[in-house]
Design a protein around this motif. Structure first.
Motif, PDB file in Angstrom:
ATOM      1  N   GLY A 297     -31.721   7.197  39.586  1.00 36.90           N
ATOM      2  CA  GLY A 297     -32.278   8.280  38.782  1.00 36.90           C
ATOM      3  C   GLY A 297     -31.225   9.236  38.278  1.00 36.90           C
ATOM      4  O   GLY A 297     -31.486  10.040  37.391  1.00 36.90           O
ATOM      5  N   ALA A 298     -30.024   9.167  38.851  1.00 37.05           N
ATOM      6  CA  ALA A 298     -28.918  10.018  38.397  1.00 37.05           C
ATOM      7  C   ALA A 298     -28.272   9.378  37.174  1.00 37.05           C
ATOM      8  O   ALA A 298     -28.173   8.152  37.096  1.00 37.05           O
ATOM      9  CB  ALA A 298     -27.890  10.162  39.511  1.00 37.05           C
ATOM     10  N   PRO A 299     -27.821  10.202  36.222  1.00 37.56           N
ATOM     11  CA  PRO A 299     -27.124   9.612  35.074  1.00 37.56           C
ATOM     12  C   PRO A 299     -25.818   8.964  35.539  1.00 37.56           C
ATOM     13  O   PRO A 299     -25.058   9.567  36.300  1.00 37.56           O
ATOM     14  CB  PRO A 299     -26.859  10.807  34.158  1.00 37.56           C
ATOM     15  N   LEU A 300     -25.604   7.722  35.120  1.00 38.13           N
ATOM     16  CA  LEU A 300     -24.399   7.011  35.538  1.00 38.13           C
ATOM     17  C   LEU A 300     -23.154   7.645  34.928  1.00 38.13           C
ATOM     18  O   LEU A 300     -23.182   8.165  33.806  1.00 38.13           O
ATOM     19  CB  LEU A 300     -24.461   5.542  35.123  1.00 38.13           C
TER      20      LEU A 300
ATOM     21  N   THR B 168     -25.896  21.890  39.260  1.00 37.45           N
ATOM     22  CA  THR B 168     -25.117  21.249  40.320  1.00 37.45           C
ATOM     23  C   THR B 168     -25.077  22.125  41.567  1.00 37.45           C
ATOM     24  O   THR B 168     -25.287  21.646  42.680  1.00 37.45           O
ATOM     25  CB  THR B 168     -23.685  20.969  39.827  1.00 37.45           C
ATOM     26  N   ILE B 169     -24.811  23.397  41.382  1.00 37.12           N
ATOM     27  CA  ILE B 169     -24.670  24.300  42.528  1.00 37.12           C
ATOM     28  C   ILE B 169     -26.023  24.597  43.171  1.00 37.12           C
ATOM     29  O   ILE B 169     -26.171  24.544  44.399  1.00 37.12           O
ATOM     30  CB  ILE B 169     -23.951  25.590  42.104  1.00 37.12           C
ATOM     31  N   GLN B 170     -27.040  24.877  42.362  1.00 34.49           N
ATOM     32  CA  GLN B 170     -28.360  25.252  42.884  1.00 34.49           C
ATOM     33  C   GLN B 170     -29.230  24.051  43.240  1.00 34.49           C
ATOM     34  O   GLN B 170     -30.175  24.176  44.011  1.00 34.49           O
ATOM     35  CB  GLN B 170     -29.107  26.116  41.856  1.00 34.49           C
ATOM     36  N   GLY B 171     -28.931  22.911  42.637  1.00 30.03           N
ATOM     37  CA  GLY B 171     -29.792  21.738  42.763  1.00 30.03           C
ATOM     38  C   GLY B 171     -30.794  21.740  41.629  1.00 30.03           C
ATOM     39  O   GLY B 171     -31.145  22.801  41.098  1.00 30.03           O
ATOM     40  N   PHE B 172     -31.226  20.574  41.222  1.00 32.80           N
ATOM     41  CA  PHE B 172     -32.171  20.467  40.112  1.00 32.80           C
ATOM     42  C   PHE B 172     -32.861  19.116  40.199  1.00 32.80           C
ATOM     43  O   PHE B 172     -32.193  18.080  40.283  1.00 32.80           O
ATOM     44  CB  PHE B 172     -31.423  20.599  38.778  1.00 32.80           C
ATOM     45  N   ASN B 173     -34.175  19.134  40.202  1.00 31.10           N
ATOM     46  CA  ASN B 173     -34.958  17.902  40.369  1.00 31.10           C
ATOM     47  C   ASN B 173     -34.450  17.177  41.609  1.00 31.10           C
ATOM     48  O   ASN B 173     -34.417  17.760  42.668  1.00 31.10           O
ATOM     49  CB  ASN B 173     -34.924  17.048  39.103  1.00 31.10           C
ATOM     50  N   ALA B 174     -34.018  15.926  41.480  1.00 31.68           N
ATOM     51  CA  ALA B 174     -33.568  15.170  42.653  1.00 31.68           C
ATOM     52  C   ALA B 174     -32.113  15.458  43.029  1.00 31.68           C
ATOM     53  O   ALA B 174     -31.650  15.002  44.071  1.00 31.68           O
ATOM     54  CB  ALA B 174     -33.737  13.673  42.393  1.00 31.68           C
ATOM     55  N   MET B 175     -31.411  16.232  42.201  1.00 32.48           N
ATOM     56  CA  MET B 175     -30.015  16.575  42.493  1.00 32.48           C
ATOM     57  C   MET B 175     -29.988  17.599  43.616  1.00 32.48           C
ATOM     58  O   MET B 175     -30.518  18.707  43.475  1.00 32.48           O
ATOM     59  CB  MET B 175     -29.362  17.152  41.234  1.00 32.48           C
ATOM     60  N   PRO B 176     -29.385  17.239  44.766  1.00 31.51           N
ATOM     61  CA  PRO B 176     -29.318  18.216  45.858  1.00 31.51           C
ATOM     62  C   PRO B 176     -28.331  19.334  45.532  1.00 31.51           C
ATOM     63  O   PRO B 176     -27.365  19.128  44.795  1.00 31.51           O
ATOM     64  CB  PRO B 176     -28.831  17.382  47.050  1.00 31.51           C
ATOM     65  N   ALA B 177     -28.570  20.490  46.069  1.00 29.25           N
ATOM     66  CA  ALA B 177     -27.663  21.623  45.864  1.00 29.25           C
ATOM     67  C   ALA B 177     -26.247  21.219  46.249  1.00 29.25           C
ATOM     68  O   ALA B 177     -26.042  20.569  47.273  1.00 29.25           O
ATOM     69  CB  ALA B 177     -28.121  22.821  46.686  1.00 29.25           C
TER      70      ALA B 177
END
Length: 119
Positions: A58-61, A83-92
């Protein structure tokens, strides 16, 4: 009708003259890509690589401009915040506790295929 055809033809010609988006990397290419900077390469390997070099997460390659360009258009500040705060499935912090904001910026530029955007 003729004017419409001329406009469409002109638009097609102009779009053909613009810079082409490079094709997405193959899974093998994505797995092999690393930042040129040794520090960023080490951080990428331990934090970003698992998701951004693996299709289907799900992450952009990494270096997939088709996936990254819409995100890039939001601005680097937004990407850094996500990136720092986290967004959707992206962990902080992308689980990179050793990364500084400058490191994140370099990693984002690398993954987005925008290393040439460094200031």
């Amino acid at each position: 009708m003729r004017r419409a055809l001329v406009l469409v033809a002109s638009a097609l010609i102009l779009s053909a003259c613009g810079a082409k988006t490079p094709p997405p990397p193959t899974p093998e290419q994505a797995a092999a890509l690393r930042p040129a900077d040794a520090k960023l390469a080490a951080l990428y390997e331990t934090s970003c690589h698992a998701c951004h070099a693996t299709p289907g997460t799900g992450a952009p390659l990494v270096h997939d401009r088709v996936a990254w360009d819409p995100r890039w258009k939001q601005g680097e500040a937004v990407l850094l915040d996500h990136t720092i705060q986290g967004f959707n499935a992206m962990p902080a912090t992308g689980q990179c506790v050793a990364c500084t904001p400058g490191d994140f910026q370099g990693l984002i530029r690398f993954m987005a295929g925008r290393e040439d955007s460094a200031k």
